[in-house]
Structure formats: C-alpha cells, structure tokens
Design an enzyme around this catalytic site. Sequence first.
Site, PDB file in Angstrom:
ATOM      1  N   TYR A  23       0.850  -1.200   0.000  1.00 42.30           N
ATOM      2  CA  TYR A  23       0.000   0.000   0.000  1.00 42.30           C
ATOM      3  C   TYR A  23       0.885   1.250   0.000  1.00 42.30           C
ATOM      4  O   TYR A  23       0.652   2.200  -0.760  1.00 42.30           O
ATOM      5  CB  TYR A  23      -0.947   0.000   1.207  1.00 42.30           C
ATOM      6  CG  TYR A  23      -1.600   1.343   1.402  1.00 42.30           C
ATOM      7  CD1 TYR A  23      -2.517   1.837   0.464  1.00 42.30           C
ATOM      8  CD2 TYR A  23      -1.254   2.158   2.487  1.00 42.30           C
ATOM      9  CE1 TYR A  23      -3.087   3.096   0.614  1.00 42.30           C
ATOM     10  CE2 TYR A  23      -1.817   3.416   2.640  1.00 42.30           C
ATOM     11  CZ  TYR A  23      -2.727   3.879   1.705  1.00 42.30           C
ATOM     12  OH  TYR A  23      -3.272   5.129   1.841  1.00 42.30           O
ATOM     13  N   GLN A 131      -4.141  18.572   5.377  1.00 47.44           N
ATOM     14  CA  GLN A 131      -4.552  18.212   4.001  1.00 47.44           C
ATOM     15  C   GLN A 131      -5.965  17.666   4.008  1.00 47.44           C
ATOM     16  O   GLN A 131      -6.318  16.852   4.867  1.00 47.44           O
ATOM     17  CB  GLN A 131      -3.577  17.163   3.444  1.00 47.44           C
ATOM     18  CG  GLN A 131      -3.966  16.604   2.085  1.00 47.44           C
ATOM     19  CD  GLN A 131      -4.862  15.382   2.167  1.00 47.44           C
ATOM     20  OE1 GLN A 131      -4.788  14.634   3.145  1.00 47.44           O
ATOM     21  NE2 GLN A 131      -5.710  15.185   1.168  1.00 47.44           N
ATOM     22  N   ARG A 168      -5.061   0.875  -7.870  1.00 47.07           N
ATOM     23  CA  ARG A 168      -3.770   0.352  -7.415  1.00 47.07           C
ATOM     24  C   ARG A 168      -3.813  -1.164  -7.378  1.00 47.07           C
ATOM     25  O   ARG A 168      -4.501  -1.757  -6.556  1.00 47.07           O
ATOM     26  CB  ARG A 168      -3.446   0.925  -6.054  1.00 47.07           C
ATOM     27  CG  ARG A 168      -3.405   2.455  -6.162  1.00 47.07           C
ATOM     28  CD  ARG A 168      -3.594   3.120  -4.916  1.00 47.07           C
ATOM     29  NE  ARG A 168      -3.763   4.565  -5.111  1.00 47.07           N
ATOM     30  CZ  ARG A 168      -3.902   5.377  -4.109  1.00 47.07           C
ATOM     31  NH1 ARG A 168      -3.868   4.919  -2.873  1.00 47.07           N
ATOM     32  NH2 ARG A 168      -4.086   6.660  -4.333  1.00 47.07           N
ATOM     33  N   HIS A 251       0.704  12.734  -6.867  1.00 44.92           N
ATOM     34  CA  HIS A 251       0.247  11.889  -5.756  1.00 44.92           C
ATOM     35  C   HIS A 251       1.183  10.673  -5.611  1.00 44.92           C
ATOM     36  O   HIS A 251       0.737   9.576  -5.293  1.00 44.92           O
ATOM     37  CB  HIS A 251      -1.193  11.439  -6.000  1.00 44.92           C
ATOM     38  CG  HIS A 251      -2.019  11.231  -4.767  1.00 44.92           C
ATOM     39  ND1 HIS A 251      -3.039  12.070  -4.401  1.00 44.92           N
ATOM     40  CD2 HIS A 251      -1.986  10.279  -3.807  1.00 44.92           C
ATOM     41  CE1 HIS A 251      -3.613  11.622  -3.279  1.00 44.92           C
ATOM     42  NE2 HIS A 251      -2.982  10.528  -2.899  1.00 44.92           N
ATOM     43  N   ARG A 254       0.181   7.565  -7.656  1.00 41.72           N
ATOM     44  CA  ARG A 254      -0.901   6.721  -7.138  1.00 41.72           C
ATOM     45  C   ARG A 254      -2.260   7.036  -7.758  1.00 41.72           C
ATOM     46  O   ARG A 254      -3.250   6.381  -7.459  1.00 41.72           O
ATOM     47  CB  ARG A 254      -0.988   6.875  -5.619  1.00 41.72           C
ATOM     48  CG  ARG A 254       0.288   6.442  -4.933  1.00 41.72           C
ATOM     49  CD  ARG A 254       0.391   6.978  -3.520  1.00 41.72           C
ATOM     50  NE  ARG A 254      -0.509   6.350  -2.575  1.00 41.72           N
ATOM     51  CZ  ARG A 254      -0.291   5.195  -1.968  1.00 41.72           C
ATOM     52  NH1 ARG A 254       0.795   4.493  -2.247  1.00 41.72           N
ATOM     53  NH2 ARG A 254      -1.148   4.720  -1.089  1.00 41.72           N
ATOM     54  N   VAL A 285      11.463  12.587  -4.586  1.00 35.06           N
ATOM     55  CA  VAL A 285      12.610  13.244  -3.935  1.00 35.06           C
ATOM     56  C   VAL A 285      13.247  12.244  -2.963  1.00 35.06           C
ATOM     57  O   VAL A 285      12.609  11.813  -2.000  1.00 35.06           O
ATOM     58  CB  VAL A 285      12.162  14.519  -3.183  1.00 35.06           C
ATOM     59  CG1 VAL A 285      13.325  15.104  -2.375  1.00 35.06           C
ATOM     60  CG2 VAL A 285      11.593  15.537  -4.162  1.00 35.06           C
ATOM     61  N   GLY A 305       7.119  11.959   0.747  1.00 30.22           N
ATOM     62  CA  GLY A 305       6.065  11.071   1.238  1.00 30.22           C
ATOM     63  C   GLY A 305       6.646   9.764   1.737  1.00 30.22           C
ATOM     64  O   GLY A 305       6.851   9.560   2.939  1.00 30.22           O
TER      65      GLY A 305
HETATM   66  C1  LIG Z   1       0.961   5.595   1.428  1.00 30.77           C
HETATM   67  C2  LIG Z   1       0.648   6.943   0.873  1.00 30.77           C
HETATM   68  C3  LIG Z   1      -0.486   7.597   1.292  1.00 30.77           C
HETATM   69  C4  LIG Z   1      -0.788   8.858   0.792  1.00 30.77           C
HETATM   70  N1  LIG Z   1      -1.876   9.508   1.268  1.00 30.77           N
HETATM   71  C5  LIG Z   1      -2.159  10.759   0.823  1.00 30.77           C
HETATM   72  C6  LIG Z   1      -3.255  11.470   1.336  1.00 30.77           C
HETATM   73  O1  LIG Z   1      -3.976  10.994   2.206  1.00 30.77           O
HETATM   74  N2  LIG Z   1      -3.493  12.690   0.822  1.00 30.77           N
HETATM   75  C7  LIG Z   1      -2.707  13.260  -0.141  1.00 30.77           C
HETATM   76  O2  LIG Z   1      -2.952  14.385  -0.573  1.00 30.77           O
HETATM   77  N3  LIG Z   1      -1.640  12.599  -0.634  1.00 30.77           N
HETATM   78  C8  LIG Z   1      -1.351  11.370  -0.167  1.00 30.77           C
HETATM   79  N4  LIG Z   1      -0.266  10.714  -0.670  1.00 30.77           N
HETATM   80  C9  LIG Z   1       0.604  11.379  -1.661  1.00 30.77           C
HETATM   81  C10 LIG Z   1       1.726  12.169  -0.976  1.00 30.77           C
HETATM   82  O3  LIG Z   1       1.238  13.313  -0.337  1.00 30.77           O
HETATM   83  C11 LIG Z   1       2.792  12.638  -1.958  1.00 30.77           C
HETATM   84  O4  LIG Z   1       2.159  13.347  -3.003  1.00 30.77           O
HETATM   85  C12 LIG Z   1       3.636  11.530  -2.539  1.00 30.77           C
HETATM   86  O5  LIG Z   1       3.836  10.480  -1.627  1.00 30.77           O
HETATM   87  C13 LIG Z   1       4.983  12.104  -2.958  1.00 30.77           C
HETATM   88  O6  LIG Z   1       5.770  11.166  -3.562  1.00 30.77           O
HETATM   89  P1  LIG Z   1       6.936  10.331  -2.819  1.00 30.77           P
HETATM   90  O7  LIG Z   1       6.261   9.277  -2.013  1.00 30.77           O
HETATM   91  O8  LIG Z   1       7.690   9.815  -3.972  1.00 30.77           O
HETATM   92  O9  LIG Z   1       7.758  11.290  -1.974  1.00 30.77           O
HETATM   93  C14 LIG Z   1       0.051   9.458  -0.168  1.00 30.77           C
HETATM   94  C15 LIG Z   1       1.193   8.788  -0.597  1.00 30.77           C
HETATM   95  C16 LIG Z   1       1.507   7.549  -0.080  1.00 30.77           C
HETATM   96  C17 LIG Z   1       2.770   6.873  -0.544  1.00 30.77           C
HETATM   97  C1  LIG Z   2      -7.148   7.113   2.095  1.00 27.74           C
HETATM   98  C2  LIG Z   2      -6.593   7.722   0.839  1.00 27.74           C
HETATM   99  C3  LIG Z   2      -7.420   8.878   0.451  1.00 27.74           C
HETATM  100  C4  LIG Z   2      -5.138   8.031   0.995  1.00 27.74           C
HETATM  101  C5  LIG Z   2      -4.414   8.388  -0.268  1.00 27.74           C
HETATM  102  O1  LIG Z   2      -4.513   9.468  -0.770  1.00 27.74           O
HETATM  103  C6  LIG Z   2      -3.518   7.453  -0.879  1.00 27.74           C
HETATM  104  O2  LIG Z   2      -3.487   6.277  -0.475  1.00 27.74           O
HETATM  105  O3  LIG Z   2      -2.818   7.827  -1.833  1.00 27.74           O
END
Ligand SMILES: Cc1cc2nc3c(=O)[nH]c(=O)nc-3n(C[C@H](O)[C@H](O)[C@H](O)COP(=O)(O)O)c2cc1C
Ligand SMILES: CC(C)CC(=O)C(=O)O
Length: 365
Positions: A23, A131, A168, A251, A254, A285, A305
């Site tokens: 995940y 957020q 995903r 994101h 994702r 990054v 992230g």
């Molecule tokens: C496990 C996971 C959960 C995330 N959940 C959110 C979220 O709840 N809200 C959101 O805006 N972005 C979410 N993101 C995206 C991150 O804010 C971010 O855009 C991203 O992880 C950046 O890339 P990186 O993981 O390569 O640093 C999530 C990313 C991951 C990996």
């Molecule tokens: C529960 C989700 C909204 C979290 C998310 O943004 C993610 O898993 O990328």
Amino acid sequence: MTSPLRALRLRARRSLDPAHYDYYAGGAGDERALGENERAFARLALLPRILRGAERRDTTVALFGDRAAMPVIVSPTAFHRLAHPQGERAVARATAAAGTILTTGMAATTPVAAVVDAARSERPDAAVWFQLYLQPEPEVTEALVRRAEKAGCSALVVTVDSPVFGRRERDERHGFHDLPAGLAAENMRDLPGTGPGGLRAIAMSPASSWDDLRRLRSMTALPVLLKGVLHPEDARLAVAEGVDGLIVSNHGGRQLDAAPATVEALPRIADAVAGRIPVLLDGGVRRGSDAALALALGATAVGVGRPVLWGLAADGEKGVRQVLDLLHTEFDHTLALCGGRSPADLTRDMVVTRGRPAGTGGSPW
Ligand SMILES: Cc1cc2nc3c(=O)[nH]c(=O)nc-3n(C[C@H](O)[C@H](O)[C@H](O)COP(=O)(O)O)c2cc1C
Ligand SMILES: CC(C)CC(=O)C(=O)O
C-alpha cells in the site's frame, strides 16, 4: 552501493505486513508515474558555480508565515499507525525536531489536534498543515476545516488530483481496502451525516469545481494550497482565483498513471505562476540533490512522502528524524558544492539534462 534511504526502505519492508508495505510502496496501473518521478531526477544534472560560496549556508525557507529549516517538508500520507504504534505522533515529533513542516491529513490514524500537540511538545512553534479532499457535502468540508483551525494548523492543503480514487493493482491483489481493527481515519469521526466515520467516510468528489474551492476559501482565513497541479493553465487559474500556493504533484504516482514525472512538469508551472505565489513539488525526492534540482527549476520547497514512511516503519520517531536530517545534510552539501549561500542561489541556468551536451540546445529549459 545501497543508499541510506534505500537501506531504510528494505528494513521497513521486513517490518511491515506485505499488504501494508505494498500500500505504501505502490502506485496506480503499471506504476509508470511512480517510477518516472525518481528516474526524471536521475536524468537531470546541476552545473555548479565556482568561487562564490560561504563558510556556512542558510538553508531556511519561509512559507506562508511559517519557517522551515530546510526546503524539504513532509507531504501528507495516510495511516501512519500501520507503520508504527506511535504513528503520526512519532512523525510529528521528528518533523518538529528537524525544524520543518508536517502536513497531516484527513486520512491520519491520529486526530489532528493530537498531531499538533505532539509537534508542539517537541518545538513550541512547530508548524503543522492540514490536508483535505473537498467532500461532496460542504458541511463535512467545513467541519474538517474547523477541526484543523482549532488544532492550530497554519495552512490548508487541498488535494485536487483525486476526483476518483486511483486504481492500485497491488492493493487489489492483497484485497487491501480497509484498516485493521483498532485503527481508523480519526479526523473523520462524528462529522455531519457521515455516521461513525472511519476510512469509509472519506469520499472523493468527481464533480467538485472552482466554485467549491471558492466556498472553502470563504470559510477560512488560513492560506490554501492546491496539491496535485500539473497543467500550467490550472496554475494560471489558481493564481487568478487567489490561491496562496501550489504543489506540483502526481500523488506519488498513485492516481493518474499516465501523468508525467513531477520535476518534468515543474518548469512550465513555474513559468505560468511567474513568482506570484510559491510553487512546491513532491514525488520522487530521495536525495538532497533532488531537492536542489527542483529548487533550481522554480520550486520554493519540496515534499517527501514515502521516505518518511520508511523511516517510521524501520525505526519509529528516530527513523523519521534520520531521514529528515539526512535530506537536510545532503541539501546543504549540494548547495555548498554548487557555490550557493542560500536556496535562492539555485537557478534554472544550472540545470542540464544528462546525456546531452550542455549549451547545444540539449536542455529543454
Ligand atoms: C501511502 C501513501 C499515502 C498517501 N496519502 C495521501 C493522502 O492521504 N493525501 C494526499 O494528498 N496525498 C497522499 N499521498 C501522496 C503524498 O502526499 C505525496 O504526493 C507523494 O507520496 C509524494 O511522492 P513520494 O512518495 O515519492 O515522496 C500518499 C502517498 C503515499 C505513498
Ligand atoms: C485514504 C486515501 C485517500 C489516501 C491516499 O490518498 C492514498 O493512499 O494515496
């Protein structure tokens, strides 16, 4: 050679349930956007400047009234208590100790007030941003905004890249669609009309519009950032709407798998914004030098992230601190090697594309 961050990821992988590791690690579809985020940084290079450095660098940046010790902040990621029992509290303490900004989210497994308290117990002036996704019912969005304000958050980050949830395939394979017993999306409890709350209360809103954003901005005096902007025209619209800041993001690969690497989308967004509001970037990054490249291409700061999740899963608060300190040290070192005194000394003319001779029209910038 194994980089320290990669070593932490491997440790995290050993400590996590495979469904939870996937995940965190995974992306949408073929994970092209996920992979490209990192590869695009590797395709770029910095042309260092000479004979103009300083004994000590100033790596701090100012963002919407907050200060960060480095131009690397923590992006919002969901469900930290899957990684470690201390979850978001551990991340909050480590981020405050590292002197930077935490973005906690509506999908946190710890309520926003407790996250802010944990950060401030470490550093009384620690900044925490909140957020959220625009919810189909404005009253729900408003209740979330009030929770963030009451907790003491200093900015709102509205994620706009998720009109629907990304597909995903790793999660599909594991059947990972809900949190284990005992964990919940705590900020979603007892909201108007959402029942008991929890993960299933988080809704995506495919029909949300600039009107909904205007409504959100009218609810609050907090600065509002849009997260997930990739098209320069949307950046122009956001500036015209009076949005306070943008985060160039896909994101973490994702959502739309066909999205470009964020660092490749950044220059056109920076041009569209033309310095009128801060532009941040996240995605891929992994080194202080990646942060330096993004700054040179027009970002004021970057977010991380997954690196934070790896630190958390591998070693709790200490692991997150290790990740953030490492990125700070690497950024400062890169700045020194580039003859910079402060982040503003990293400029676009210093970025070239590997594999093409600089100055031969090879650079797209
Ligand atoms: C496990 C996971 C959960 C995330 N959940 C959110 C979220 O709840 N809200 C959101 O805006 N972005 C979410 N993101 C995206 C991150 O804010 C971010 O855009 C991203 O992880 C950046 O890339 P990186 O993981 O390569 O640093 C999530 C990313 C991951 C990996
Ligand atoms: C529960 C989700 C909204 C979290 C998310 O943004 C993610 O898993 O990328």
